[in-house]
Motif scaffolding. Structure first.
Motif, PDB file in Angstrom:
ATOM      1  N   GLU A 106      53.910 -37.915  -6.654  1.00 18.28           N
ATOM      2  CA  GLU A 106      55.209 -38.179  -7.261  1.00 18.28           C
ATOM      3  C   GLU A 106      55.571 -39.654  -7.097  1.00 18.28           C
ATOM      4  O   GLU A 106      55.174 -40.307  -6.125  1.00 18.28           O
ATOM      5  CB  GLU A 106      56.294 -37.314  -6.624  1.00 18.28           C
ATOM      6  CG  GLU A 106      56.516 -37.564  -5.155  1.00 18.28           C
ATOM      7  CD  GLU A 106      57.667 -36.737  -4.573  1.00 18.28           C
ATOM      8  OE1 GLU A 106      58.260 -35.935  -5.310  1.00 18.28           O
ATOM      9  OE2 GLU A 106      57.957 -36.915  -3.387  1.00 18.28           O
ATOM     10  N   GLY A 107      56.338 -40.147  -8.026  1.00 18.40           N
ATOM     11  CA  GLY A 107      56.800 -41.516  -7.936  1.00 18.40           C
ATOM     12  C   GLY A 107      57.885 -41.658  -6.894  1.00 18.40           C
ATOM     13  O   GLY A 107      58.729 -40.769  -6.734  1.00 18.40           O
ATOM     14  N   VAL A 108      57.856 -42.776  -6.175  1.00 14.74           N
ATOM     15  CA  VAL A 108      58.844 -43.049  -5.125  1.00 14.74           C
ATOM     16  C   VAL A 108      59.733 -44.214  -5.528  1.00 14.74           C
ATOM     17  O   VAL A 108      60.958 -44.112  -5.508  1.00 14.74           O
ATOM     18  CB  VAL A 108      58.144 -43.358  -3.792  1.00 14.74           C
ATOM     19  CG1 VAL A 108      59.162 -43.763  -2.735  1.00 14.74           C
ATOM     20  CG2 VAL A 108      57.329 -42.164  -3.327  1.00 14.74           C
ATOM     21  N   SER A 109      59.113 -45.313  -5.909  1.00 12.68           N
ATOM     22  CA  SER A 109      59.876 -46.523  -6.199  1.00 12.68           C
ATOM     23  C   SER A 109      59.014 -47.468  -7.012  1.00 12.68           C
ATOM     24  O   SER A 109      57.795 -47.323  -7.067  1.00 12.68           O
ATOM     25  CB  SER A 109      60.315 -47.185  -4.891  1.00 12.68           C
ATOM     26  OG  SER A 109      61.110 -48.324  -5.134  1.00 12.68           O
ATOM     27  N   CYS A 110      59.678 -48.438  -7.622  1.00 15.42           N
ATOM     28  CA  CYS A 110      58.945 -49.417  -8.420  1.00 15.42           C
ATOM     29  C   CYS A 110      59.760 -50.707  -8.451  1.00 15.42           C
ATOM     30  O   CYS A 110      61.002 -50.675  -8.406  1.00 15.42           O
ATOM     31  CB  CYS A 110      58.710 -48.895  -9.823  1.00 15.42           C
ATOM     32  SG  CYS A 110      57.773 -50.015 -10.885  1.00 15.42           S
ATOM     33  N   ILE A 111      59.058 -51.831  -8.542  1.00 13.88           N
ATOM     34  CA  ILE A 111      59.721 -53.119  -8.666  1.00 13.88           C
ATOM     35  C   ILE A 111      59.070 -53.886  -9.805  1.00 13.88           C
ATOM     36  O   ILE A 111      57.845 -53.880  -9.960  1.00 13.88           O
ATOM     37  CB  ILE A 111      59.665 -53.913  -7.341  1.00 13.88           C
ATOM     38  CG1 ILE A 111      60.532 -55.160  -7.420  1.00 13.88           C
ATOM     39  CG2 ILE A 111      58.225 -54.241  -6.958  1.00 13.88           C
ATOM     40  CD1 ILE A 111      60.761 -55.833  -6.057  1.00 13.88           C
ATOM     41  N   ARG A 112      59.881 -54.549 -10.618  1.00 11.36           N
ATOM     42  CA  ARG A 112      59.350 -55.396 -11.667  1.00 11.36           C
ATOM     43  C   ARG A 112      60.147 -56.695 -11.717  1.00 11.36           C
ATOM     44  O   ARG A 112      61.243 -56.789 -11.163  1.00 11.36           O
ATOM     45  CB  ARG A 112      59.402 -54.701 -13.019  1.00 11.36           C
ATOM     46  CG  ARG A 112      60.765 -54.504 -13.599  1.00 11.36           C
ATOM     47  CD  ARG A 112      60.679 -53.922 -14.995  1.00 11.36           C
ATOM     48  NE  ARG A 112      62.010 -53.766 -15.586  1.00 11.36           N
ATOM     49  CZ  ARG A 112      62.234 -53.280 -16.788  1.00 11.36           C
ATOM     50  NH1 ARG A 112      61.208 -52.875 -17.538  1.00 11.36           N
ATOM     51  NH2 ARG A 112      63.456 -53.179 -17.264  1.00 11.36           N
ATOM     52  N   ASN A 113      59.566 -57.675 -12.355  1.00 12.60           N
ATOM     53  CA  ASN A 113      60.143 -59.006 -12.343  1.00 12.60           C
ATOM     54  C   ASN A 113      60.325 -59.423 -10.881  1.00 12.60           C
ATOM     55  O   ASN A 113      59.516 -59.087 -10.035  1.00 12.60           O
ATOM     56  CB  ASN A 113      61.453 -59.038 -13.128  1.00 12.60           C
ATOM     57  CG  ASN A 113      61.233 -58.649 -14.576  1.00 12.60           C
ATOM     58  OD1 ASN A 113      60.226 -59.026 -15.180  1.00 12.60           O
ATOM     59  ND2 ASN A 113      62.142 -57.879 -15.134  1.00 12.60           N
ATOM     60  N   ARG A 114      61.351 -60.152 -10.583  1.00 11.96           N
ATOM     61  CA  ARG A 114      61.480 -60.643  -9.211  1.00 11.96           C
ATOM     62  C   ARG A 114      61.999 -59.565  -8.262  1.00 11.96           C
ATOM     63  O   ARG A 114      61.455 -59.351  -7.184  1.00 11.96           O
ATOM     64  CB  ARG A 114      62.415 -61.850  -9.176  1.00 11.96           C
ATOM     65  CG  ARG A 114      62.488 -62.497  -7.795  1.00 11.96           C
ATOM     66  CD  ARG A 114      63.279 -63.793  -7.844  1.00 11.96           C
ATOM     67  NE  ARG A 114      63.328 -64.457  -6.560  1.00 11.96           N
ATOM     68  CZ  ARG A 114      62.371 -65.242  -6.092  1.00 11.96           C
ATOM     69  NH1 ARG A 114      61.282 -65.464  -6.809  1.00 11.96           N
ATOM     70  NH2 ARG A 114      62.489 -65.813  -4.916  1.00 11.96           N
ATOM     71  N   ASP A 115      63.052 -58.880  -8.699  1.00 11.89           N
ATOM     72  CA  ASP A 115      63.669 -57.944  -7.748  1.00 11.89           C
ATOM     73  C   ASP A 115      64.355 -56.766  -8.425  1.00 11.89           C
ATOM     74  O   ASP A 115      65.271 -56.182  -7.861  1.00 11.89           O
ATOM     75  CB  ASP A 115      64.679 -58.680  -6.877  1.00 11.89           C
ATOM     76  CG  ASP A 115      65.759 -59.376  -7.698  1.00 11.89           C
ATOM     77  OD1 ASP A 115      66.607 -60.067  -7.114  1.00 11.89           O
ATOM     78  OD2 ASP A 115      65.760 -59.224  -8.942  1.00 11.89           O
ATOM     79  N   GLU A 116      63.911 -56.421  -9.625  1.00  9.13           N
ATOM     80  CA  GLU A 116      64.490 -55.264 -10.303  1.00  9.13           C
ATOM     81  C   GLU A 116      63.827 -54.014  -9.759  1.00  9.13           C
ATOM     82  O   GLU A 116      62.645 -53.772  -9.988  1.00  9.13           O
ATOM     83  CB  GLU A 116      64.275 -55.373 -11.812  1.00  9.13           C
ATOM     84  CG  GLU A 116      65.007 -54.314 -12.609  1.00  9.13           C
ATOM     85  CD  GLU A 116      64.855 -54.530 -14.109  1.00  9.13           C
ATOM     86  OE1 GLU A 116      64.093 -55.430 -14.506  1.00  9.13           O
ATOM     87  OE2 GLU A 116      65.497 -53.781 -14.868  1.00  9.13           O
ATOM     88  N   ALA A 117      64.602 -53.228  -9.021  1.00  7.42           N
ATOM     89  CA  ALA A 117      64.040 -52.095  -8.285  1.00  7.42           C
ATOM     90  C   ALA A 117      64.503 -50.760  -8.853  1.00  7.42           C
ATOM     91  O   ALA A 117      65.634 -50.638  -9.330  1.00  7.42           O
ATOM     92  CB  ALA A 117      64.432 -52.188  -6.814  1.00  7.42           C
ATOM     93  N   PHE A 118      63.614 -49.799  -8.783  1.00  2.00           N
ATOM     94  CA  PHE A 118      63.913 -48.450  -9.226  1.00  2.00           C
ATOM     95  C   PHE A 118      63.505 -47.490  -8.115  1.00  2.00           C
ATOM     96  O   PHE A 118      62.505 -47.720  -7.417  1.00  2.00           O
ATOM     97  CB  PHE A 118      63.125 -48.110 -10.500  1.00  2.00           C
ATOM     98  CG  PHE A 118      63.408 -49.015 -11.658  1.00  2.00           C
ATOM     99  CD1 PHE A 118      62.733 -50.223 -11.802  1.00  2.00           C
ATOM    100  CD2 PHE A 118      64.370 -48.677 -12.598  1.00  2.00           C
ATOM    101  CE1 PHE A 118      62.996 -51.071 -12.866  1.00  2.00           C
ATOM    102  CE2 PHE A 118      64.636 -49.516 -13.675  1.00  2.00           C
ATOM    103  CZ  PHE A 118      63.955 -50.715 -13.806  1.00  2.00           C
ATOM    104  N   TYR A 119      64.282 -46.441  -7.964  1.00  2.00           N
ATOM    105  CA  TYR A 119      63.977 -45.405  -6.975  1.00  2.00           C
ATOM    106  C   TYR A 119      63.988 -44.062  -7.672  1.00  2.00           C
ATOM    107  O   TYR A 119      64.899 -43.745  -8.434  1.00  2.00           O
ATOM    108  CB  TYR A 119      64.982 -45.452  -5.825  1.00  2.00           C
ATOM    109  CG  TYR A 119      64.954 -46.783  -5.104  1.00  2.00           C
ATOM    110  CD1 TYR A 119      65.836 -47.796  -5.446  1.00  2.00           C
ATOM    111  CD2 TYR A 119      64.011 -47.032  -4.119  1.00  2.00           C
ATOM    112  CE1 TYR A 119      65.780 -49.029  -4.824  1.00  2.00           C
ATOM    113  CE2 TYR A 119      63.952 -48.262  -3.489  1.00  2.00           C
ATOM    114  CZ  TYR A 119      64.835 -49.255  -3.842  1.00  2.00           C
ATOM    115  OH  TYR A 119      64.765 -50.479  -3.233  1.00  2.00           O
TER     116      TYR A 119
END
Length: 122
Positions: free
Chosen positions: A45-58
């Motif tokens: 399962e997905g936990v988290s992701c970051i793109r660009n400098r600091d755009e975070a997803f949980y």
């Protein structure tokens, strides 16, 4: 191209761990970097992701407020800080790189690390 996940271990409930995902042969700044986990007998399962400098997803309410994803461009490394760990966080944690977007769909990712085991005892 290689992703190296590290930092797992055996810890007690309520403590913290920081996982690292180091890149070689690619600049992680040019990728969305995701963290996934697979618990025993369960699907990844997905936990988290970051793109660009600091755009975070949980992904998933269970990690929001406890996990923080970040990147260190100088070290070509992405981190997953995990606080207040719970037994249900026990899993093999993987990092993965996608050329463009953050998503919790693992098939979208182009490169994968080998995984690091996190075991949380109660």
């Amino acid at each position: 191209v290689q992703l190296q996940a590290s930092g797992g271990g055996l810890v007690q409930s309520g403590t913290s761990l920081r996982l690292s995902c180091a890149g070689s042969g690619l600049s992680l700044d040019n990728y969305a970097i995701g963290w996934f986990r697979q618990a025993p007998g369960k699907k990844r399962e997905g936990v988290s992701c970051i793109r660009n400098r600091d755009e975070a997803f949980y992904y998933g309410n269970s990690v929001k407020g406890r996990f923080t994803i970040s990147r260190d461009s100088a070290k070509n490394t992405v981190y997953l800080q995990m606080n207040n760990l719970k037994p249900e966080d026990t899993a093999v944690y993987y990092c993965a790189a996608d050329k463009s977007v953050c998503t919790n769909f693992e098939l979208e990712y182009d490169f994968w690390g080998q995984g690091t085991l996190v075991t949380v005892s109660s």
